[in-house]
Design a protein around this motif. Structure first.
Motif, PDB file in Angstrom:
ATOM      1  N   GLY A   1      48.406  49.955  42.362  1.00 61.12           N
ATOM      2  CA  GLY A   1      48.755  50.981  43.331  1.00 61.12           C
ATOM      3  C   GLY A   1      47.596  51.857  43.724  1.00 61.12           C
ATOM      4  O   GLY A   1      47.687  52.624  44.687  1.00 61.12           O
ATOM      5  N   ASP A   2      46.464  51.766  43.005  1.00 71.60           N
ATOM      6  CA  ASP A   2      45.322  52.636  43.273  1.00 71.60           C
ATOM      7  C   ASP A   2      44.122  51.907  43.865  1.00 71.60           C
ATOM      8  O   ASP A   2      43.251  52.535  44.452  1.00 71.60           O
ATOM      9  CB  ASP A   2      44.871  53.333  41.981  1.00 71.60           C
ATOM     10  N   THR A   3      44.035  50.588  43.689  1.00 72.79           N
ATOM     11  CA  THR A   3      42.844  49.853  44.105  1.00 72.79           C
ATOM     12  C   THR A   3      43.221  48.703  45.020  1.00 72.79           C
ATOM     13  O   THR A   3      44.321  48.164  44.959  1.00 72.79           O
ATOM     14  CB  THR A   3      42.077  49.297  42.891  1.00 72.79           C
ATOM     15  N   ASP A   4      42.269  48.307  45.854  1.00 71.32           N
ATOM     16  CA  ASP A   4      42.442  47.140  46.701  1.00 71.32           C
ATOM     17  C   ASP A   4      41.865  45.920  45.999  1.00 71.32           C
ATOM     18  O   ASP A   4      41.060  46.042  45.070  1.00 71.32           O
ATOM     19  CB  ASP A   4      41.746  47.355  48.045  1.00 71.32           C
ATOM     20  N   PRO A   5      42.263  44.704  46.382  1.00 75.64           N
ATOM     21  CA  PRO A   5      41.798  43.495  45.685  1.00 75.64           C
ATOM     22  C   PRO A   5      40.281  43.350  45.645  1.00 75.64           C
ATOM     23  O   PRO A   5      39.725  42.913  44.632  1.00 75.64           O
ATOM     24  CB  PRO A   5      42.452  42.365  46.482  1.00 75.64           C
ATOM     25  N   GLN A   6      39.600  43.714  46.725  1.00 77.66           N
ATOM     26  CA  GLN A   6      38.147  43.557  46.742  1.00 77.66           C
ATOM     27  C   GLN A   6      37.486  44.480  45.725  1.00 77.66           C
ATOM     28  O   GLN A   6      36.589  44.071  44.981  1.00 77.66           O
ATOM     29  CB  GLN A   6      37.603  43.831  48.140  1.00 77.66           C
ATOM     30  N   SER A   7      37.927  45.744  45.661  1.00 81.97           N
ATOM     31  CA  SER A   7      37.372  46.676  44.674  1.00 81.97           C
ATOM     32  C   SER A   7      37.665  46.211  43.257  1.00 81.97           C
ATOM     33  O   SER A   7      36.823  46.341  42.364  1.00 81.97           O
ATOM     34  CB  SER A   7      37.946  48.078  44.896  1.00 81.97           C
ATOM     35  N   SER A   8      38.858  45.640  43.046  1.00 83.59           N
ATOM     36  CA  SER A   8      39.194  45.140  41.714  1.00 83.59           C
ATOM     37  C   SER A   8      38.271  44.000  41.305  1.00 83.59           C
ATOM     38  O   SER A   8      37.802  43.945  40.159  1.00 83.59           O
ATOM     39  CB  SER A   8      40.654  44.669  41.687  1.00 83.59           C
ATOM     40  N   ARG A   9      37.991  43.081  42.219  1.00 86.51           N
ATOM     41  CA  ARG A   9      37.090  41.972  41.891  1.00 86.51           C
ATOM     42  C   ARG A   9      35.692  42.464  41.564  1.00 86.51           C
ATOM     43  O   ARG A   9      35.062  42.000  40.606  1.00 86.51           O
ATOM     44  CB  ARG A   9      37.056  40.980  43.052  1.00 86.51           C
ATOM     45  N   CYS A  10      35.198  43.407  42.346  1.00 85.42           N
ATOM     46  CA  CYS A  10      33.856  43.932  42.088  1.00 85.42           C
ATOM     47  C   CYS A  10      33.806  44.676  40.752  1.00 85.42           C
ATOM     48  O   CYS A  10      32.825  44.573  40.003  1.00 85.42           O
ATOM     49  CB  CYS A  10      33.425  44.851  43.228  1.00 85.42           C
ATOM     50  N   TYR A  11      34.846  45.423  40.455  1.00 85.38           N
ATOM     51  CA  TYR A  11      34.882  46.150  39.184  1.00 85.38           C
ATOM     52  C   TYR A  11      34.946  45.173  38.014  1.00 85.38           C
ATOM     53  O   TYR A  11      34.248  45.339  37.005  1.00 85.38           O
ATOM     54  CB  TYR A  11      36.083  47.088  39.157  1.00 85.38           C
ATOM     55  N   ASN A  12      35.780  44.157  38.129  1.00 80.64           N
ATOM     56  CA  ASN A  12      35.894  43.178  37.051  1.00 80.64           C
ATOM     57  C   ASN A  12      34.584  42.443  36.811  1.00 80.64           C
ATOM     58  O   ASN A  12      34.267  42.066  35.676  1.00 80.64           O
ATOM     59  CB  ASN A  12      37.011  42.179  37.368  1.00 80.64           C
ATOM     60  N   ALA A  13      33.808  42.226  37.873  1.00 78.55           N
ATOM     61  CA  ALA A  13      32.498  41.595  37.697  1.00 78.55           C
ATOM     62  C   ALA A  13      31.579  42.478  36.850  1.00 78.55           C
ATOM     63  O   ALA A  13      30.810  41.979  36.012  1.00 78.55           O
ATOM     64  CB  ALA A  13      31.868  41.321  39.065  1.00 78.55           C
ATOM     65  N   LEU A  14      31.668  43.792  37.024  1.00 82.95           N
ATOM     66  CA  LEU A  14      30.874  44.710  36.200  1.00 82.95           C
ATOM     67  C   LEU A  14      31.323  44.663  34.742  1.00 82.95           C
ATOM     68  O   LEU A  14      30.495  44.738  33.822  1.00 82.95           O
ATOM     69  CB  LEU A  14      30.995  46.136  36.748  1.00 82.95           C
ATOM     70  N   ILE A  15      32.626  44.535  34.518  1.00 82.62           N
ATOM     71  CA  ILE A  15      33.136  44.455  33.141  1.00 82.62           C
ATOM     72  C   ILE A  15      32.671  43.160  32.470  1.00 82.62           C
ATOM     73  O   ILE A  15      32.227  43.166  31.312  1.00 82.62           O
ATOM     74  CB  ILE A  15      34.681  44.548  33.147  1.00 82.62           C
ATOM     75  N   VAL A  16      32.748  42.044  33.180  1.00 84.65           N
ATOM     76  CA  VAL A  16      32.289  40.768  32.626  1.00 84.65           C
ATOM     77  C   VAL A  16      30.795  40.831  32.317  1.00 84.65           C
ATOM     78  O   VAL A  16      30.329  40.310  31.290  1.00 84.65           O
ATOM     79  CB  VAL A  16      32.613  39.622  33.606  1.00 84.65           C
TER      80      VAL A  16
ATOM     81  N   ASP B   1      55.350  52.775  39.025  1.00 82.47           N
ATOM     82  CA  ASP B   1      54.791  53.179  40.312  1.00 82.47           C
ATOM     83  C   ASP B   1      53.658  52.267  40.758  1.00 82.47           C
ATOM     84  O   ASP B   1      52.718  52.717  41.391  1.00 82.47           O
ATOM     85  CB  ASP B   1      54.267  54.611  40.224  1.00 82.47           C
ATOM     86  N   ALA B   2      53.697  50.999  40.395  1.00 83.79           N
ATOM     87  CA  ALA B   2      52.668  50.014  40.698  1.00 83.79           C
ATOM     88  C   ALA B   2      51.405  50.223  39.873  1.00 83.79           C
ATOM     89  O   ALA B   2      50.437  49.495  40.033  1.00 83.79           O
ATOM     90  CB  ALA B   2      52.313  50.011  42.192  1.00 83.79           C
ATOM     91  N   VAL B   3      51.398  51.209  38.972  1.00 83.60           N
ATOM     92  CA  VAL B   3      50.234  51.458  38.114  1.00 83.60           C
ATOM     93  C   VAL B   3      50.649  51.507  36.652  1.00 83.60           C
ATOM     94  O   VAL B   3      50.105  50.800  35.807  1.00 83.60           O
ATOM     95  CB  VAL B   3      49.523  52.769  38.504  1.00 83.60           C
TER      96      VAL B   3
END
Length: 649
Positions: free
Chosen positions: A565-580, A617-619
């Protein structure tokens, strides 16, 4: 009118209606009206026009205190089973403030950072219902109900001295009685006029919006405007208003109150539209006071002497439904939020109208049983001073102790196992993970919830999601999520938590950082170069803390879901790349692949295996969602403690 005021508050409490203006402001204005009208009527009926202050306080105390104590005690008891530690901490402090009728000042201090180092738990979860979320309004109501009768007695005494009744004797003529009544109206209007200036003056002085919405000194004008309306009605009746002239018994005198009432209602609706569209400007422009003034005028129009053919408003408000609502107003006001809260736990994502209909009916039933079956009998009995005082002291002490110890009790439930210890760090979703592992797992792990709502590695929270607001924020503009003091100094907070808990494993969720956030005049996201560079440095600082404070202990670092509910798919992918990337760089860190566990091919779960909603609430996870996630999470912790596998998912 009292019942309609509480009904408007209940509409707001469902989270699906914007009825702030027709709720709290009406309650305060009607409260001032009823208190003043009751005291003045009692004084006029007394042989020496003496105001029975002691009897009024005694009856008010018998009617209000038992119901409030019952509600606080039951809510704290249920919170032991239903609340995570952070929410329990909020409820415990709120209950203690509610005992002292200082709920509005507690909320004000919480929102201005004077208390609550963990912030406001509900501000980061604006779609969830706070069972004690109306203690701010009840606190305001009781503060005015305790102080105003004393002031009214003083006004009454001054009016008697200078209005023609010397020494309180009853041998004065009608003219003296009228002068006394109208002098009372004049003094009330003067006092209300001064109170009406407080809000605008504080706004001009730069007062915070929370003070304008919650401050007793600001909201006193609403109570006093209702009191002025009552004094005016009593003065008109003292002049002989109960005696209707012969030419007013037909239809001639019944149309103008209806027209005036419609005009005032229209003004109230316009005020409400302005409050919804521009709440900050509405607060600064004394919007609540204007709303209360409209309500006061409506009360004057409606509460006229009985006529053979009453106006439409009088007829409408005199029917069974509004009358029953008025009789049950206080029980409904106190009980409806705890009932809505329980329904929300039983039926996640319950619709607003369902909460109103089903929850309202349950609150009415419980309130009826308590008011007629318990409070009614208590009011009829004589309260012996010694026995009453000892009972009340014990009850107040028990509830205060319960509020104080509630967070420790709930936190102790998570630490059911003797070893190993799992420390959960991060934002609000980390708190959900802690509740899932500790409250819905097998009990193998002793879970320490170190989550801080709204916090990640950034000190500035992400923008607020447009959810419903059902707490004291009902009359505040939409605010950013809660940010505790630990957000600014998260390094020190984390070190302290690790030193105290001595964990065998750390579970860290920083998914709140995945949302785009403002940076000066622009908005940056995890896909921006500047964001990635900054976040790598923050992750490096976090890894140093884990290595120094918990050497050799595995750290499960969670990624974020593809869709939240707080992030868009593109931001999620970029963030996950930083975590990996961080997992590959720091040997102590393992990946907790939440995205793989909850999402498949970009589609994330919305329902549990049993068909219940997975999220509030989607989060944030529902209890059903926590229950379904717990086995996977516990298995991930098991593997992290027993192997060097780099991916847990």
């Amino acid at each position: 009118m009292c019942g309609l005021a509480v009904f408007a508050v209940m509409l707001q409490s469902t989270g699906g209606f914007r009825a702030e203006l027709l709720g709290a402001d009406m309650v305060l204005a009607v409260g001032g009206y009823l208190t003043t009208r009751t005291l003045l009527d009692a004084a006029w009926s007394h042989p020496d026009v003496r105001m029975p202050l002691g009897a009024w306080y005694r009856d008010h105390f018998k009617q209000r205190v038992p119901l409030l104590l019952f509600t606080l005690a039951v809510t704290l008891g249920l919170a032991v089973a239903l609340s995570p530690p952070a929410q329990a901490g909020h409820l415990g402090m709120a209950a203690i403030a509610g005992l002292a009728h200082l709920g509005n000042w507690f909320d004000l201090a919480l929102r201005t950072g004077f208390v609550g180092s963990d912030g406001d738990w509900y501000a980061d979860r604006p779609g969830q219902i706070d069972p004690l979320g109306l203690l701010w309004l009840l606190g305001l109501f009781e503060q005015f109900a305790l102080v105003w009768p004393v002031l009214l007695v003083g006004i009454w005494w001054v009016a008697g001295r200078f209005g023609g009744r010397s020494g309180g004797t009853s041998d004065a003529g009608p003219s003296a009685t009228e002068r006394m009544a109208w002098l009372t109206v004049t003094l009330c209007l003067l006092l209300a006029g001064v109170a009406c200036l407080v809000g605008p003056m504080r706004a001009m002085a730069g007062a915070d919006l929370t003070e304008l919405a919650l401050g007793t000194h600001v909201r006193a004008a609403e109570w006093l405007l209702g009191a002025c309306a009552a004094a005016l009605v009593v003065a008109v009746r003292a002049r002989g208003g109960d005696e209707l002239p012969a030419d007013s018994r037909g239809t001639r005198g019944s149309w103008w109150p209806t027209v005036a009432g419609v005009i005032v209602l229209a003004a109230l609706v316009i005020n409400a539209m302005f409050a919804t569209a521009r709440p900050a400007d509405w607060l600064r422009a004394a919007g609540p006071t204007l709303a209360a003034g409209c309500v006061a005028l409506l009360l004057v129009i409606v509460d006229r002497p009985a006529q053979p053919r009453p106006g439409s408003l009088q007829w409408l408000l005199g029917q069974g439904g509004p009358v029953e609502l008025g009789r049950m107003a206080y029980p409904l006001l106190v009980l409806h939020l705890p009932v809505f809260w329980l329904l929300g736990h039983a039926v996640a994502q319950a619709r607003s109208y369902a909460l109103l209909v089903v929850g309202g009916a349950l609150a009415w039933l419980v309130g009826l049983l308590l008011q007629d079956g318990v409070v009614g009998r208590l009011r009829a009995r004589r309260w012996w001073v010694g026995r009453t005082a000892s009972t009340l002291v014990a009850a107040y002490a028990a509830i205060a102790a319960g509020g104080f110890w509630l967070p420790a009790v709930v936190d102790g439930q998570l630490r059911t196992g003797k070893a190993p210890v799992a420390l959960v760090l991060g934002g609000s979703f980390a708190g959900d993970l802690a509740s899932a592992l500790g409250g819905h797992g097998s009990g193998r792990y002793s879970v320490v919830d170190g989550s801080l709502p709204g916090c990640g590695l950034f000190s500035v929270p992400s923008p607020a999601a447009p959810h419903a607001r059902v707490t004291a924020d009902a009359q505040l503009p939409v605010s950013a999520p809660a940010r505790s003091a630990g957000c600014v100094d998260w390094e020190r907070q984390w070190r302290s938590m690790i030193d105290k808990s001595r964990p065998d494993i750390l579970v860290v969720d920083l998914s709140g950082d995945a949302a785009a956030r403002p940076d000066h005049a622009t908005v940056v996201s995890p896909c921006d170069v500047a964001y990635r560079h900054d976040y790598r440095e923050r992750l490096a600082a976090a890894a140093r803390i884990w290595a120094q404070a918990a050497p050799g202990r595995p750290v499960l670092l969670a990624d974020t879901r593809s869709v939240t509910g707080d992030t868009d798919p593109q931001s999620s992918r970029c963030y996950n790349a930083l975590i990996v990337e961080a997992v590959a760089r720091y040997p102590q860190v393992l990946l907790l692949d939440v995205d793989a566990a909850l999402c498949t091919a970009g589609q994330c779960w919305t329902r549990t295996a049993s068909g219940h909603p997975f999220y509030f609430d989607a989060v944030h996870l529902t209890p059903s969602g926590m229950h379904d996630l717990a086995p996977w999470l516990e298995s991930a912790v098991n593997r992290a403690l027993g192997s060097d596998q780099a991916v847990i998912g």
